[in-house]
Write a protein that holds these residues in place. Structure first.
Motif, PDB file in Angstrom:
ATOM      1  N   LEU A 117      24.451  97.021 -28.465  1.00 32.03           N
ATOM      2  CA  LEU A 117      23.506  97.382 -27.401  1.00 32.03           C
ATOM      3  C   LEU A 117      22.127  96.806 -27.700  1.00 32.03           C
ATOM      4  O   LEU A 117      21.475  96.218 -26.839  1.00 32.03           O
ATOM      5  CB  LEU A 117      23.406  98.908 -27.283  1.00 32.03           C
ATOM      6  N   LEU A 118      21.691  96.957 -28.938  1.00 31.72           N
ATOM      7  CA  LEU A 118      20.354  96.487 -29.309  1.00 31.72           C
ATOM      8  C   LEU A 118      20.250  94.963 -29.202  1.00 31.72           C
ATOM      9  O   LEU A 118      19.302  94.426 -28.622  1.00 31.72           O
ATOM     10  CB  LEU A 118      20.027  96.937 -30.740  1.00 31.72           C
ATOM     11  N   ALA A 119      21.261  94.275 -29.745  1.00 30.02           N
ATOM     12  CA  ALA A 119      21.192  92.812 -29.781  1.00 30.02           C
ATOM     13  C   ALA A 119      21.219  92.231 -28.373  1.00 30.02           C
ATOM     14  O   ALA A 119      20.426  91.344 -28.032  1.00 30.02           O
ATOM     15  CB  ALA A 119      22.353  92.261 -30.609  1.00 30.02           C
ATOM     16  N   VAL A 120      22.129  92.749 -27.562  1.00 31.27           N
ATOM     17  CA  VAL A 120      22.227  92.221 -26.205  1.00 31.27           C
ATOM     18  C   VAL A 120      20.957  92.529 -25.421  1.00 31.27           C
ATOM     19  O   VAL A 120      20.417  91.674 -24.712  1.00 31.27           O
ATOM     20  CB  VAL A 120      23.473  92.765 -25.488  1.00 31.27           C
ATOM     21  N   ALA A 121      20.456  93.752 -25.602  1.00 30.03           N
ATOM     22  CA  ALA A 121      19.239  94.115 -24.879  1.00 30.03           C
ATOM     23  C   ALA A 121      18.092  93.191 -25.276  1.00 30.03           C
ATOM     24  O   ALA A 121      17.313  92.751 -24.422  1.00 30.03           O
ATOM     25  CB  ALA A 121      18.875  95.566 -25.162  1.00 30.03           C
ATOM     26  N   ALA A 122      18.009  92.857 -26.548  1.00 29.71           N
ATOM     27  CA  ALA A 122      16.931  91.972 -26.991  1.00 29.71           C
ATOM     28  C   ALA A 122      17.041  90.603 -26.332  1.00 29.71           C
ATOM     29  O   ALA A 122      16.042  90.032 -25.869  1.00 29.71           O
ATOM     30  CB  ALA A 122      16.966  91.825 -28.508  1.00 29.71           C
ATOM     31  N   ALA A 123      18.263  90.072 -26.286  1.00 31.01           N
ATOM     32  CA  ALA A 123      18.454  88.756 -25.667  1.00 31.01           C
ATOM     33  C   ALA A 123      18.119  88.806 -24.185  1.00 31.01           C
ATOM     34  O   ALA A 123      17.421  87.931 -23.654  1.00 31.01           O
ATOM     35  CB  ALA A 123      19.902  88.291 -25.872  1.00 31.01           C
TER      36      ALA A 123
ATOM     37  N   MET B   1      36.048  81.996 -28.567  1.00 26.36           N
ATOM     38  CA  MET B   1      35.591  83.368 -28.741  1.00 26.36           C
ATOM     39  C   MET B   1      34.202  83.393 -29.374  1.00 26.36           C
ATOM     40  O   MET B   1      33.983  82.755 -30.388  1.00 26.36           O
ATOM     41  CB  MET B   1      36.583  84.111 -29.634  1.00 26.36           C
ATOM     42  N   HIS B   2      33.310  84.084 -28.712  1.00 28.67           N
ATOM     43  CA  HIS B   2      31.936  84.109 -29.216  1.00 28.67           C
ATOM     44  C   HIS B   2      31.772  85.128 -30.337  1.00 28.67           C
ATOM     45  O   HIS B   2      32.191  86.261 -30.210  1.00 28.67           O
ATOM     46  CB  HIS B   2      30.963  84.466 -28.093  1.00 28.67           C
ATOM     47  N   MET B   3      31.131  84.679 -31.388  1.00 29.03           N
ATOM     48  CA  MET B   3      30.731  85.583 -32.461  1.00 29.03           C
ATOM     49  C   MET B   3      29.576  86.430 -31.926  1.00 29.03           C
ATOM     50  O   MET B   3      28.729  85.924 -31.194  1.00 29.03           O
ATOM     51  CB  MET B   3      30.278  84.732 -33.643  1.00 29.03           C
ATOM     52  N   ALA B   4      29.549  87.726 -32.302  1.00 28.68           N
ATOM     53  CA  ALA B   4      28.507  88.591 -31.745  1.00 28.68           C
ATOM     54  C   ALA B   4      27.521  89.039 -32.823  1.00 28.68           C
ATOM     55  O   ALA B   4      27.897  89.205 -33.982  1.00 28.68           O
ATOM     56  CB  ALA B   4      29.146  89.819 -31.100  1.00 28.68           C
ATOM     57  N   ASP B   5      26.291  89.224 -32.418  1.00 30.09           N
ATOM     58  CA  ASP B   5      25.253  89.712 -33.329  1.00 30.09           C
ATOM     59  C   ASP B   5      25.676  90.991 -34.038  1.00 30.09           C
ATOM     60  O   ASP B   5      25.378  91.198 -35.210  1.00 30.09           O
ATOM     61  CB  ASP B   5      23.961  90.019 -32.543  1.00 30.09           C
ATOM     62  N   ALA B   6      26.386  91.850 -33.282  1.00 27.39           N
ATOM     63  CA  ALA B   6      26.693  93.176 -33.800  1.00 27.39           C
ATOM     64  C   ALA B   6      27.632  93.119 -34.992  1.00 27.39           C
ATOM     65  O   ALA B   6      27.741  94.080 -35.734  1.00 27.39           O
ATOM     66  CB  ALA B   6      27.308  94.035 -32.705  1.00 27.39           C
ATOM     67  N   LEU B   7      28.355  92.018 -35.159  1.00 28.62           N
ATOM     68  CA  LEU B   7      29.321  91.931 -36.254  1.00 28.62           C
ATOM     69  C   LEU B   7      28.799  91.083 -37.398  1.00 28.62           C
ATOM     70  O   LEU B   7      29.518  90.719 -38.314  1.00 28.62           O
ATOM     71  CB  LEU B   7      30.631  91.333 -35.735  1.00 28.62           C
ATOM     72  N   LEU B   8      27.510  90.725 -37.298  1.00 27.26           N
ATOM     73  CA  LEU B   8      26.965  89.702 -38.178  1.00 27.26           C
ATOM     74  C   LEU B   8      26.026  90.323 -39.201  1.00 27.26           C
ATOM     75  O   LEU B   8      25.295  91.250 -38.904  1.00 27.26           O
ATOM     76  CB  LEU B   8      26.192  88.728 -37.301  1.00 27.26           C
ATOM     77  N   SER B   9      26.047  89.766 -40.405  1.00 27.94           N
ATOM     78  CA  SER B   9      25.012  90.148 -41.370  1.00 27.94           C
ATOM     79  C   SER B   9      23.913  89.089 -41.316  1.00 27.94           C
ATOM     80  O   SER B   9      24.169  87.954 -40.925  1.00 27.94           O
ATOM     81  CB  SER B   9      25.601  90.210 -42.775  1.00 27.94           C
ATOM     82  N   PRO B  10      22.693  89.480 -41.679  1.00 29.15           N
ATOM     83  CA  PRO B  10      21.584  88.517 -41.593  1.00 29.15           C
ATOM     84  C   PRO B  10      21.840  87.270 -42.439  1.00 29.15           C
ATOM     85  O   PRO B  10      21.449  86.173 -42.048  1.00 29.15           O
ATOM     86  CB  PRO B  10      20.386  89.290 -42.132  1.00 29.15           C
ATOM     87  N   ALA B  11      22.512  87.454 -43.573  1.00 29.14           N
ATOM     88  CA  ALA B  11      22.752  86.301 -44.439  1.00 29.14           C
ATOM     89  C   ALA B  11      23.636  85.276 -43.751  1.00 29.14           C
ATOM     90  O   ALA B  11      23.325  84.079 -43.718  1.00 29.14           O
ATOM     91  CB  ALA B  11      23.385  86.767 -45.746  1.00 29.14           C
ATOM     92  N   VAL B  12      24.745  85.746 -43.186  1.00 28.65           N
ATOM     93  CA  VAL B  12      25.654  84.811 -42.521  1.00 28.65           C
ATOM     94  C   VAL B  12      24.963  84.203 -41.289  1.00 28.65           C
ATOM     95  O   VAL B  12      24.992  82.992 -41.080  1.00 28.65           O
ATOM     96  CB  VAL B  12      26.963  85.523 -42.118  1.00 28.65           C
ATOM     97  N   ALA B 100      24.685  86.882 -21.977  1.00 23.31           N
ATOM     98  CA  ALA B 100      24.949  87.826 -23.057  1.00 23.31           C
ATOM     99  C   ALA B 100      26.253  87.528 -23.781  1.00 23.31           C
ATOM    100  O   ALA B 100      26.936  88.420 -24.238  1.00 23.31           O
ATOM    101  CB  ALA B 100      24.926  89.269 -22.533  1.00 23.31           C
ATOM    102  N   ASP B 101      26.597  86.261 -23.873  1.00 25.38           N
ATOM    103  CA  ASP B 101      27.759  85.860 -24.666  1.00 25.38           C
ATOM    104  C   ASP B 101      27.295  85.638 -26.087  1.00 25.38           C
ATOM    105  O   ASP B 101      26.444  84.802 -26.338  1.00 25.38           O
ATOM    106  CB  ASP B 101      28.358  84.558 -24.130  1.00 25.38           C
ATOM    107  N   GLY B 102      27.897  86.356 -27.016  1.00 23.32           N
ATOM    108  CA  GLY B 102      27.471  86.187 -28.405  1.00 23.32           C
ATOM    109  C   GLY B 102      26.153  86.871 -28.616  1.00 23.32           C
ATOM    110  O   GLY B 102      26.010  88.050 -28.382  1.00 23.32           O
ATOM    111  N   GLY B 103      25.188  86.121 -29.040  1.00 25.45           N
ATOM    112  CA  GLY B 103      23.875  86.717 -29.276  1.00 25.45           C
ATOM    113  C   GLY B 103      22.966  85.657 -29.827  1.00 25.45           C
ATOM    114  O   GLY B 103      23.399  84.549 -30.139  1.00 25.45           O
ATOM    115  N   ILE B 104      21.700  86.019 -29.954  1.00 27.30           N
ATOM    116  CA  ILE B 104      20.728  85.023 -30.368  1.00 27.30           C
ATOM    117  C   ILE B 104      20.832  84.726 -31.857  1.00 27.30           C
ATOM    118  O   ILE B 104      20.768  83.575 -32.278  1.00 27.30           O
ATOM    119  CB  ILE B 104      19.313  85.500 -29.988  1.00 27.30           C
ATOM    120  N   LEU B 105      21.054  85.763 -32.652  1.00 30.55           N
ATOM    121  CA  LEU B 105      21.204  85.524 -34.083  1.00 30.55           C
ATOM    122  C   LEU B 105      22.544  84.839 -34.378  1.00 30.55           C
ATOM    123  O   LEU B 105      22.668  84.070 -35.314  1.00 30.55           O
ATOM    124  CB  LEU B 105      21.120  86.857 -34.846  1.00 30.55           C
ATOM    125  N   ALA B 106      23.517  85.110 -33.510  1.00 31.28           N
ATOM    126  CA  ALA B 106      24.847  84.531 -33.705  1.00 31.28           C
ATOM    127  C   ALA B 106      24.932  83.101 -33.170  1.00 31.28           C
ATOM    128  O   ALA B 106      25.980  82.472 -33.256  1.00 31.28           O
ATOM    129  CB  ALA B 106      25.900  85.394 -33.021  1.00 31.28           C
TER     130      ALA B 106
END
Lengths: 263, 352, 246
Positions: A117-123, B1-12, B100-106
């Motif tokens: 929720l947080l990540a998508v909302a930020a984007a 398949m898009h990798m998502a921010d929510a499953l990601l660690s900052p290092a990766v 909103a596919d994936g994420g910005i960090l991803a």
């Protein structure tokens, strides 16, 4: 996207054109995401203070909440699909309360949902409050190669145009085919995509010509200086960075709880 | 398949962003070496074309489901690897921002998974090798299918690695792999067939389009192959290794595999491990954190500056009181954030 | 250079697939003239315009703009002096915002920031689109797109305007505005179109193309009343003349 609803990136105001510098917003977005992802996988409550960021930006910049929520929900299924395996594989009981045993998997599942929720909302907040051309300008100033920035601009410019062409094709196919919701076979999809591709190639040639007659020499020039205003953008960056760091280091919900109960 | 921010660690996420930034700069430099003004609008329009093509949903034979084109291989075939990589990168940026596919960090992960493999591995080493300089219908179809399958398999494998290395999802390496690879085999075959058919279609209607793309990218020599293979291996390893080291606990690949095999019962799952920030905090210890400080319910004997590892190990044994404080505190915070939002919006709309 | 004629002499253009689009085309436009270029599909209108701007290379013949003969060396200069309005404004508006689009040409000419801004402002005001400057092109209406496309050409201060189907896909009001605008210009104008009513209003002179050659060249009113000529070239008299008694 570009068609319906409130035209956010055209509203004058703090967060839109002439508002906060896109570089500041990109920086804050990354800082936000780094903090969100840096919490351990069993963390739930300490993620909650981070909601202040999307919520307050949404509030100040007139992003329609329903639209934002729709976008956020669209992104959830994949994450939930992967996240649902956590309760399956992580059955270690993390705590018992009131006769209820909660496994680590369920906690991390909720945590993943919050992160999502947080990540998508930020984007979405970044995209909805920043005119795309200014975002591109900011990216270029931040060191993204010019060719990628130009590419983003052209892509964005022709996105809806070509999508409309595709929609017309699908509609025409539906009119010719039998049944209520006719399915497109692979072979006809291939020729439709092929036609679309040829039309796109023609479009590219015509655009190139129209660039040439206006003196195009290989470089796309833009004349829009971005000014990083410390009194506005600097404060924006400083405030949020400080907030994120505080949230990262201080257990805000725990403190809040203690404070409310007078402990 | 898009990798998502929510499953990601900052290092990766950070590592993959850096790798992708490097690849982007490399591609941009390569394009500069052979300037072609007409490429600028062509790349832009083809990026938009990918979105448009994805709106054409076709039924996949014998499955009852439907799918759409990915488009990575089509771009590589039409534009050559460098331009195609940049176009795919732009497509993924727009998808991350607006759909909103994936994420910005991803983004780093997604660009790597979905653009690097088709452009820099599948296209030069499979498609070009098969099709060569004298295309035929059969060669195009075969090349497209094999390269699409290879590109997607590598991409899916990369998603699994990134997910497991991040350690947020509990999906064990092997289970996840067994889920991902067969699905992407099927997707790859369909993608390859459609790609082959579209390329053949264009080749028949406008042979010169494909010729000019092929001219831009000579068959890869040994040096290029070495560079790219090295780059790929380096990227995968740095991605895996860095996050491995970033975690102070073996929660990466090995842990998941051990768990799948059921050989090892771990006493404690690893958490709050990815963060250099947390380690820093423990060292400084002036900003106590509720997992570490004496908890309200009497476990007050625990010293505040205990070693990190011990604390990590003890965390799961959370007593109800701490949990309650977490839950209620979280709810309080959320309410507060929401209330602030409503207040802010009210203030803004009153000012207008 | 107050007198910038545009002369085409014996122009032949063939496409790679072998079709001969132009077969010995010749005409001459004098300073400030407004000329309609009409003909059926495939008669060679678009190719003529492309050849004038050096966008297709003729196999024979010459294009001469005010004494400068079009060649590889002069193509840049010729393009600076020719304003080309394309049929689809979406092809002409490729930049992120209207401002960027109108500034594209002047920036390529190497003008200073102030000069560019001045050019953009003047050009947008000339077409009545000053308020659109910060809008992205994909959010404009058809008529707005056309106006802005014209501004992108005007900002380059061309001597000659060549236009491909300027009234295509405009609603009646947009078309009316366009006609007013075209009439107000003092540039030398060449308008390729199927819209013969527009030609009748804007262009005193008309060139009829057929099969890549000039079939007729003369006073618009006279040509549009020659039904046999029009029919032979796959055209019809403009609507406003159809109702007139013979």
């Amino acid at each position: 996207m570009p068609t319906s609803g409130c035209r956010l990136d055209e509203n004058p105001g703090f967060f839109s054109r002439g508002g906060v510098d896109p570089r500041a917003k990109v920086f804050v977005t990354f800082a936000f995401l780094l903090v969100v992802t840096s919490f351990g996988k069993y963390e739930i409550s300490r993620l909650t203070p981070l909601f202040l960021y999307p919520v307050s930006i949404t509030a100040v910049s007139c992003v329609p909440v329903a639209k934002l929520l729709r976008r956020v929900l669209v992104a959830l299924p994949f994450v939930l699909f992967v996240g649902l395996f956590n309760p399956l594989f992580d059955r270690q009981i993390l705590f018992k309360a009131w006769g209820l045993s909660i496994s680590g998997g369920w906690i991390s599942f909720v945590s993943i949902t919050f992160r999502s929720l947080l990540a998508v909302a930020a984007a979405v907040v970044l995209a909805m409050t920043t005119p795309f051309d200014r975002l591109c300008l900011g990216l270029e100033k931040m060191g993204v190669p010019r060719v990628l920035v130009t590419q983003l601009q052209f892509l964005y410019r022709y996105l809806s145009l070509l999508q409309e062409e595709a929609v017309r094709m699908v509609r025409a196919h539906a009119l010719r085919a039998r049944g209520n919701r006719p399915k497109i076979r692979v072979s006809s999809a291939a020729s439709m995509i092929g036609f679309l591709l040829l039309r796109s190639l023609d479009r590219a040639t015509r655009i190139y010509r129209s660039m040439l007659v206006r003196g195009f020499d290989g470089e796309v020039r833009l004349m829009k200086p971005l000014r990083f205003a410390w009194s506005r953008d600097g404060i924006f960056v400083a405030f949020w960075t400080l907030y994120f760091l505080t949230v990262r280091f201080v257990d805000v919900p725990g403190r809040l709880f203690g404070w409310v109960l007078g402990r | 398949m898009h990798m998502a921010d929510a499953l990601l660690s900052p290092a990766v996420g950070g590592t993959m962003l850096a790798v992708t930034a490097g690849l982007t700069a490399y591609s941009a430099r390569k394009l500069k070496e052979s300037p072609d003004e007409s490429r600028i609008p062509l790349m832009g329009v083809l990026g938009a074309f990918i979105f448009a093509a994805q709106m054409i949903n076709f039924s996949i034979p014998a499955t009852g489901s439907s799918g759409h084109l990915g488009g990575g291989m089509i771009l590589a075939i039409l534009l050559g690897p460098y331009a195609a990589f940049l176009v795919l990168a732009s497509v993924l940026v727009v998808q991350a921002l607006f759909f909103a596919d994936g994420g910005i960090l991803a983004l780093g992960c997604n660009i790597f998974n979905m653009a690097f493999f088709p452009c820099f591995v599948a296209y030069p080493f499979i498609y070009r090798k098969i099709v060569g300089d004298s295309p035929s219908r059969k060669k195009i179809l075969l090349g497209a299918i094999l390269s699409a399958v290879a590109g997607l398999q590598l991409g899916a494998f990369s998603v699994v690695l990134e997910t497991v290395a991040s350690g947020i999802s509990e999906l064990p390496f092997r289970t996840f792999l067994l889920l991902m690879q067969p699905i992407h085999l099927a997707i790859g075959i369909v993608e390859g067939i459609v790609t082959g058919a579209v390329v053949t279609f264009v080749w028949k209607a406008r042979p010169e389009v494909l010729e000019s793309a092929a001219q831009n990218t000579p068959l890869p020599g040994v040096s290029l192959r070495k560079v790219l293979a090295g780059l790929a291996v380096a990227a995968i390893f740095t991605g895996g290794a860095l996050s491995w080291f970033a975690s102070t606990y073996p929660d990466g690949l090995e842990w998941s595999m051990a768990k799948t095999a059921g050989t090892e019962e771990l006493e404690a799952p690893a958490e709050r491990v990815h963060t250099a920030l947390a380690a820093l905090q423990e060292k400084l210890a002036f900003l106590p954190d509720y997992g570490f400080r004496p908890s309200p319910a009497g476990k007050d004997s625990q010293p505040e500056v205990a070693a990190a590892g011990e604390n990590e190990g003890k965390w799961p044994a959370v007593d109800p009181a701490t949990t309650v404080s977490g839950l209620v505190g979280g709810a309080l915070t959320l309410t507060l954030a929401g209330g602030l939002g409503i207040l802010l919006r009210g203030a803004v709309s009153r000012r207008k | 250079m107050s007198h910038h004629f545009l002369e085409v002499r014996d122009l032949w253009v063939a496409y790679p697939d072998g079709t001969e689009a132009l077969r010995g085309l010749s005409f001459r436009l004098e300073h400030g003239e407004a000329v309609g270029l009409v003909g059926a599909n495939g008669a060679g209108k678009s190719t003529t315009l492309l050849a004038l701007a050096g966008l297709v290379i003729p196999c024979r013949g010459s294009v001469n703009l005010g004494g400068t003969v079009l060649s590889k060396q002069t193509v840049g200069e010729i393009r600076r002096r020719i304003g080309f309005l394309f049929q689809d404004p979406d092809d002409q508006l490729f930049m992120p915002t209207v401002f960027d689009d109108v500034a594209f040409g002047p920036l390529n000419q190497g003008l200073t920031a102030e000069e560019v801004e001045e050019r953009v402002r003047t050009a947008l005001e000339q077409v009545g689109a000053g308020h659109l400057a910060e809008r992205p092109a994909h959010r404009l209406s058809g008529g707005e797109k056309r106006s802005v496309a014209i501004a992108t050409v005007l900002s380059m201060m061309p001597d000659v305007l060549i236009m491909d189907e300027p009234s295509a896909s405009l609603d009646p009001r947009g078309r009316r505005l366009l006609i007013g605008l075209l009439k107000s210009f003092t540039h030398t104008r060449l308008v390729a179109t199927h819209d013969l009513d527009l030609v009748l209003e804007v262009c005193p002179r008309t060139i009829v193309l057929s099969g890549g050659r000039v079939e007729a060249d003369g006073e618009t009113a006279r040509i549009f009343q020659d039904r046999t000529l029009l029919e032979r070239c796959g055209l019809e008299p403009p609507l406003c003349l159809q109702g007139m008694p013979r």
